[in-house]
Design an enzyme around this catalytic site. Structure first.
Site, PDB file in Angstrom:
ATOM      1  N   ASP A  69       0.871  -1.174   0.000  1.00  0.00           N
ATOM      2  CA  ASP A  69       0.000   0.000   0.000  1.00  0.00           C
ATOM      3  C   ASP A  69       0.907   1.223   0.000  1.00  0.00           C
ATOM      4  O   ASP A  69       1.920   1.249   0.694  1.00  0.00           O
ATOM      5  CB  ASP A  69      -0.925   0.007   1.218  1.00  0.00           C
ATOM      6  N   ARG A 181       8.731   2.471  -3.559  1.00  0.00           N
ATOM      7  CA  ARG A 181       8.484   1.034  -3.727  1.00  0.00           C
ATOM      8  C   ARG A 181       9.808   0.265  -3.792  1.00  0.00           C
ATOM      9  O   ARG A 181       9.974  -0.780  -3.202  1.00  0.00           O
ATOM     10  CB  ARG A 181       7.698   0.783  -5.030  1.00  0.00           C
TER      11      ARG A 181
HETATM   12  P1  IMP Z   1      -1.030   2.205  -4.405  1.00  0.00           P
HETATM   13  O1  IMP Z   1      -1.337   1.773  -3.001  1.00  0.00           O
HETATM   14  O2  IMP Z   1       0.354   1.867  -4.844  1.00  0.00           O
HETATM   15  O3  IMP Z   1      -2.078   1.775  -5.394  1.00  0.00           O
HETATM   16  O4  IMP Z   1      -1.062   3.804  -4.385  1.00  0.00           O
HETATM   17  C1  IMP Z   1      -2.210   4.559  -3.998  1.00  0.00           C
HETATM   18  C2  IMP Z   1      -2.184   5.918  -4.678  1.00  0.00           C
HETATM   19  O5  IMP Z   1      -1.038   6.669  -4.225  1.00  0.00           O
HETATM   20  C3  IMP Z   1      -2.066   5.874  -6.183  1.00  0.00           C
HETATM   21  O6  IMP Z   1      -3.337   5.774  -6.771  1.00  0.00           O
HETATM   22  C4  IMP Z   1      -1.382   7.192  -6.503  1.00  0.00           C
HETATM   23  O7  IMP Z   1      -2.327   8.239  -6.547  1.00  0.00           O
HETATM   24  C5  IMP Z   1      -0.485   7.410  -5.292  1.00  0.00           C
HETATM   25  N1  IMP Z   1       0.870   6.890  -5.581  1.00  0.00           N
HETATM   26  C6  IMP Z   1       1.445   5.766  -5.056  1.00  0.00           C
HETATM   27  N2  IMP Z   1       2.676   5.582  -5.566  1.00  0.00           N
HETATM   28  C7  IMP Z   1       2.878   6.600  -6.450  1.00  0.00           C
HETATM   29  C8  IMP Z   1       3.968   6.947  -7.313  1.00  0.00           C
HETATM   30  O8  IMP Z   1       5.013   6.270  -7.407  1.00  0.00           O
HETATM   31  N3  IMP Z   1       3.805   8.069  -8.047  1.00  0.00           N
HETATM   32  C9  IMP Z   1       2.681   8.824  -8.003  1.00  0.00           C
HETATM   33  N4  IMP Z   1       1.645   8.545  -7.244  1.00  0.00           N
HETATM   34  C10 IMP Z   1       1.724   7.433  -6.452  1.00  0.00           C
END
Ligand code: IMP
Length: 200
Positions: A69, A181
């Protein structure tokens, strides 16, 4: 050992495989082919959401699962959008809508106070319990306008000082070298390696 990545996002699966693939004896597979109901991310922390996703998925498919997450935390907004990063501009908002909303919220905030950080929490769980948790962070500044066409989400407004560019101005390879990440995966790698004799 088999590790199922609790994501159908091919970009994430590829990135995870590239890093954890360094461990021999670990078979990494995606969730494709498994029937899993959608798990609601309703916790107040990245850790809570990642743990819920990993444990519930592991129970459904009876395998060891890796979930993640992520989100953006902006200091001047007391850590927002945080766990609401994906929904900050409403359900299904585009990258442009997310960035525009953030720039509006920070309209009168001077450059020195536009500090922010991306964070990722990774959790590995089997059907009974959490086995590993790893975090990765990446610090930067929120720009005053959008720059660059690569990436997704908040990348066009996230300025990364070491490379003097926004994440959206970096190539995918450059971003993956420095991203939150990537850092979380490297931290997980440190925990997993000793468990596999063939790891190098
Ligand atoms: P997730 O948990 O990786 O799906 O991230 C949740 C939300 O955080 C995404 O929908 C993006 O809006 C934002 N986000 C997470 N990682 C990134 C990144 O590397 N670049 C830009 N936005 C990010």
């Amino acid at each position: 050992m088999k590790l199922v990545i609790a994501s159908r996002n091919q970009h994430k699966v590829t990135e995870i495989k590239a890093i954890l693939g360094k461990i021999s004896g670990l078979e990494i597979v995606s969730l494709n082919g498994y029937a899993v109901p959608e798990i609601i991310e309703d916790q107040e922390t990245f850790q809570g959401n990642a743990a819920k996703k990993a444990l519930e998925t592991a129970k459904h498919i009876n395998e060891t699962v890796l979930s993640d997450d992520s989100g953006l935390m902006v200091d001047a907004l007391h850590g927002a959008p945080g766990v609401y990063s994906a929904r900050y501009a409403g359900a299904g908002a585009t990258s442009r809508q997310l960035c525009e909303k953030l720039l509006r919220e920070l309209k009168n905030v001077p450059a020195a106070r536009r500090t922010a950080c991306f964070a990722t929490v990774l959790v590995v769980a089997d059907p009974r319990k959490i086995l590993h948790t790893a975090e990765g962070k990446c610090a930067g500044l929120i720009t005053e306008d959008m720059r660059g066409n690569n990436g997704f989400g908040y990348d066009p407004v996230f300025y990364f000082p070491p490379l003097k560019k926004t994440f959206a101005e970096l190539s995918p390879e450059e971003k993956n070298k420095h991203s939150h990440r990537r850092r979380a995966l490297e931290n997980l790698l440190i925990q997993l390696k000793p468990k596999f004799s063939g790891g190098h």
